[in-house]
Write a protein that holds these residues in place. Sequence first.
Motif, PDB file in Angstrom:
ATOM      1  N   UNK A 173       0.832  -1.202   0.000  1.00  0.00           N
ATOM      2  CA  UNK A 173       0.000   0.000   0.000  1.00  0.00           C
ATOM      3  C   UNK A 173       0.867   1.253   0.000  1.00  0.00           C
ATOM      4  N   UNK A 174       1.956   1.222   0.750  1.00  0.00           N
ATOM      5  CA  UNK A 174       2.870   2.380   0.798  1.00  0.00           C
ATOM      6  C   UNK A 174       3.554   2.581  -0.548  1.00  0.00           C
ATOM      7  N   UNK A 175       3.926   1.477  -1.197  1.00  0.00           N
ATOM      8  CA  UNK A 175       4.573   1.555  -2.515  1.00  0.00           C
ATOM      9  C   UNK A 175       3.597   2.127  -3.542  1.00  0.00           C
ATOM     10  N   UNK A 176       2.353   1.638  -3.527  1.00  0.00           N
ATOM     11  CA  UNK A 176       1.343   2.100  -4.476  1.00  0.00           C
ATOM     12  C   UNK A 176       1.036   3.583  -4.289  1.00  0.00           C
ATOM     13  N   UNK A 177       1.065   4.027  -3.028  1.00  0.00           N
ATOM     14  CA  UNK A 177       0.787   5.443  -2.746  1.00  0.00           C
ATOM     15  C   UNK A 177       1.870   6.368  -3.280  1.00  0.00           C
TER      16      UNK A 177
END
Length: 481
Positions: free
Chosen positions: A213-217
């Motif tokens: 989720x952090x990477x996608x953000x």
Amino acid sequence: MGEDRRMMVEKESAALDVEVSRNEEFDDDGRPRRTGTVWTASAHIVTAVIGSGVLSLAWSMSQLGWIAGPVTLFLFSIITFFTSSLLTNCYRAPHPVTGKRNYTYMEAVRSNLGATQVWLCGICQYVNLIGTAIGYTITASISAAAISKASCFHKKGHEADCSVADTFYMVGFGVIQIFLSQLPNFHELWWLSILAAVMSLTYSFIAIGLSMAKIISGNTGKTSITGVEVGVDVDSAQKVWKACQALGDIAFAYSYSMLLIEIQDTLKSPPAENKVMKKASFIGVSTTTTFYFLCGCLGYAAFGNKAPGNILTGFGFYEPFWLIDLANICVIIHLVGAFQVFCQPIFSVVETLITRRHPNIKFLTNEKTLIIGKSFKYKINLFRLIWRTCFVIVVTFLAILMPFFNDILAFLGAVGFWPLTVYFPIEMYIAQSNIKKFSKKWNLLQSLSILCLLISLSAAVGSIEGVVDSLKHYTPFETKS
């Protein structure tokens, strides 16, 4: 005569039924029949391997970078599976299928290498087991503290001072272990290992999901081919020390060979225990390696060179706070089981030695059964109650004195990896297979052993330097997370 003949046949039949019943209850060594399968053994392995080590892998990757990090993980997994396969053949000796059972790692060393190396093995194994119990107590308390902190950050904001003392949580973890430590036999822990394995997979999935989720953000840290950069993140000396410490953390993440013989002793046969254990080792190591790659690589991609030492408690993640709480609850439940998996061999060897020397002392052998509910039986032995309780208290006290997460993991990995995962399995295999000295196969095996020794030494040096550095800013009994 006919009546007498019939009565004799009935007596013989009854005696045969009793003997068959006895054979169904006991194994060939006279001990209660083992019931373990490839799946229970795999659960024990996953419980032992996916532990606190997985939480530090993102940090380890940040020290080594995109090339050395994944390569190191892969090499450790291959070496661990290879030497584990050699070790499975040492459960029985001299023949791996029909030989006499060895109930512990030390007995396997004695059977294959003789008495001279048993003391070295015992020191390495039990120091590492005790150290791992200390490490798990530290990790569980940090996760418990993180639950309190996550709620605090959610209510008061990310800049609030939400630090809490770890000591209270360590004591609570110790109290739980005092109760569970009274379970008399390792094979009775299969349910706890399966529960712990499920928990370990759950918090690993959560860590992976949060990292993704952090990477996608797009809100990610800076990564590099070589990891943390000299002159930017660390100086040249720190780069070397922390890289060595990262090797120790990865080595610790794969440390289960010290328990392999004890796990193998829970397996029923047929089929042959070594064949089943090789399958269990493959399942266990493959499963854990997959999660290690995902946790390590995705964690590094998310946080970059600023990856926290513990991905779930370093608060790179703040929200959703309830999911972080759930992950840390899973960590605690898992470590409750893992603590027992690592401590049961210690309990077994101490109690076996003492009862053998003093078989007539009732204090050591008398069991009292406490019946809880209709079917569950909980047995109490006064000696076991006293000594295991004292053991847990000492472990808890040592954890309170040395609450250094990454440094302790690295040191444990360094101390245990080479002798227990590599040296003894290779030497026992050479002795059991009668491999000629200086033959091609002997040279290859010894080269592998020397390479792993160098890795262990470098990891030990790095971890000791880390402990020394941590002690400069440490006040006993006042550590906060």
